[in-house]
Enzyme design. Sequence first.
Site, PDB file in Angstrom:
ATOM      1  N   LYS A   1       0.385  -4.946   9.009  1.00 35.31           N
ATOM      2  CA  LYS A   1       1.658  -4.541   8.397  1.00 35.31           C
ATOM      3  C   LYS A   1       2.406  -3.705   9.424  1.00 35.31           C
ATOM      4  CE  LYS A   1       3.656  -2.768   4.103  1.00 35.31           C
ATOM      5  NZ  LYS A   1       4.655  -1.810   4.586  1.00 35.31           N
TER       6      LYS A   1
ATOM      7  N   CYS B   1       3.408   3.122   9.386  1.00 38.04           N
ATOM      8  CA  CYS B   1       3.623   4.451   8.818  1.00 38.04           C
ATOM      9  C   CYS B   1       4.192   5.395   9.879  1.00 38.04           C
ATOM     10  CB  CYS B   1       2.324   5.014   8.265  1.00 38.04           C
ATOM     11  SG  CYS B   1       2.510   6.642   7.498  1.00 38.04           S
TER      12      CYS B   1
ATOM     13  N   GLN C   1      -6.322  -1.366   3.307  1.00 35.68           N
ATOM     14  CA  GLN C   1      -5.504  -1.044   4.468  1.00 35.68           C
ATOM     15  C   GLN C   1      -6.147   0.087   5.258  1.00 35.68           C
ATOM     16  OE1 GLN C   1      -1.593   1.109   4.707  1.00 35.68           O
ATOM     17  NE2 GLN C   1      -0.847  -0.877   5.436  1.00 35.68           N
TER      18      GLN C   1
ATOM     19  N   GLY D   1      12.854  -2.396   0.657  1.00 33.37           N
ATOM     20  CA  GLY D   1      14.113  -2.390  -0.074  1.00 33.37           C
ATOM     21  C   GLY D   1      14.259  -3.435  -1.151  1.00 33.37           C
TER      22      GLY D   1
ATOM     23  N   PRO E   1       0.853  -1.196   0.000  1.00 32.85           N
ATOM     24  CA  PRO E   1       0.000   0.000   0.000  1.00 32.85           C
ATOM     25  C   PRO E   1       0.884   1.240   0.000  1.00 32.85           C
ATOM     26  CG  PRO E   1       0.040  -1.015   2.177  1.00 32.85           C
ATOM     27  CD  PRO E   1       0.784  -1.937   1.271  1.00 32.85           C
TER      28      PRO E   1
ATOM     29  N   HIS F   1       7.756  -4.851   7.306  1.00 30.22           N
ATOM     30  CA  HIS F   1       8.718  -3.933   6.707  1.00 30.22           C
ATOM     31  C   HIS F   1       9.958  -4.001   7.580  1.00 30.22           C
ATOM     32  CE1 HIS F   1       9.565   0.301   4.845  1.00 30.22           C
ATOM     33  NE2 HIS F   1      10.671  -0.420   5.009  1.00 30.22           N
TER      34      HIS F   1
ATOM     35  N   ASN G   1       8.830  -7.130   3.424  1.00 26.38           N
ATOM     36  CA  ASN G   1       8.728  -5.884   2.669  1.00 26.38           C
ATOM     37  C   ASN G   1       9.914  -5.007   3.035  1.00 26.38           C
ATOM     38  OD1 ASN G   1       7.037  -2.846   3.196  1.00 26.38           O
ATOM     39  ND2 ASN G   1       7.452  -3.628   1.165  1.00 26.38           N
TER      40      ASN G   1
ATOM     41  N   GLY H   1       7.416  -2.610  -3.078  1.00 27.43           N
ATOM     42  CA  GLY H   1       6.870  -1.287  -2.872  1.00 27.43           C
ATOM     43  C   GLY H   1       7.157  -0.411  -4.075  1.00 27.43           C
ATOM     44  N   ARG H   2       8.042   0.520  -3.897  1.00 28.81           N
ATOM     45  CA  ARG H   2       8.324   1.469  -4.978  1.00 28.81           C
ATOM     46  C   ARG H   2       8.917   0.817  -6.218  1.00 28.81           C
ATOM     47  NH1 ARG H   2       6.844   3.707  -0.868  1.00 28.81           N
ATOM     48  NH2 ARG H   2       6.126   5.858  -0.817  1.00 28.81           N
TER      49      ARG H   2
END
Length: 345
Positions: A151, A107, A77, A225, A24, A183, A223, A245-246
Amino acid sequence: MTASGQFPSASMPDPAALRLSVAPMMDWTDTHCRVFHRLLAPHARLYTEMVHANAVIHGDRSRLLAMDPVEHPVALQLGGSEPALLAQAAAIGAAHGFDEINLNCGCPSDRVQAGRFGACLMREPALVADSVAAMIAALADAPHAVPVTVKCRLGVDDDHDYGRFRGFVDTVADAGCRIFVVHARNAWLKGLSPKENREVPPLRYDWAWRLKRERPALRVIVNGGIAAAAEARAHLDHADGAMLGRAAYHDPYLLHSLDRAWFDGAEPLPRVDLLRALRPYAEAQLARGVALKHITRHVLGLFNNRPGGRRFRQILSERAHRPGADWRVVEEALAAAAGPRRAAA
């Protein structure tokens, strides 16, 4: 956890369904993005942007919970820290057809901290457990099985105690959560921006791997990197899945390549064909009054590190926002990317 070392029984998705997923990401993984990612990766699990429970309850659900049927399986989420509100929002999400409800405990933004949710919940495992239990209870009568997942990070600030991290997971798992997306970094609540929090704290994949070894009854997805196919594949030797992710956003062809390799054992399809498969959806959205730019902003990385990729991005960035822009703009960008030979690769 029971005396035998197992957690109480709960419904679990097929393990293969968790092998590959897309994280997300605020301002990125909206419904247009997810439709594109579904075309690229038919087997991946997709996630919405984080939506606060209050927004789900009181806000514009047609916008906040927008979802195309092709997106399934897709998880909603939620952000928040009040069990009753999270339970109500989870029930609404299930009624809208989401396949999973995921609680954000990772977050680190100032806005999230001010609302006492996100990564700061890592320091309140009992509250997270209460929230998870309330959501599970609210979904007991859902027309389809909807797991509640979490998460999280490894810890916050200078928490460097694996036992504390595992204790957080155990407390939440005892409330009924079976799936943890980890993460594998700490979150620094002061002194680092959200972007820096994705890059500066060191990655410790070994903690996530150890958690899976010590708690085999849980599903653990890693999650953080992961930017290359070999890196993603390495996690499957130690955990249940890898979440991009990105990398999935900036290099969406990587997502496609992993889906083909891990589920079909097939070669990736041509980039041109993948993007053209989006045309029916794009034109249906244009007919509804959606501007082309809202769709094409998610495809800019398709030709990442390929000849013509820069021109492809330039054409879409400069022309998709213009009044009346339609699929012809995409075809112009594809022609620039393919070059004179209109290479399909």
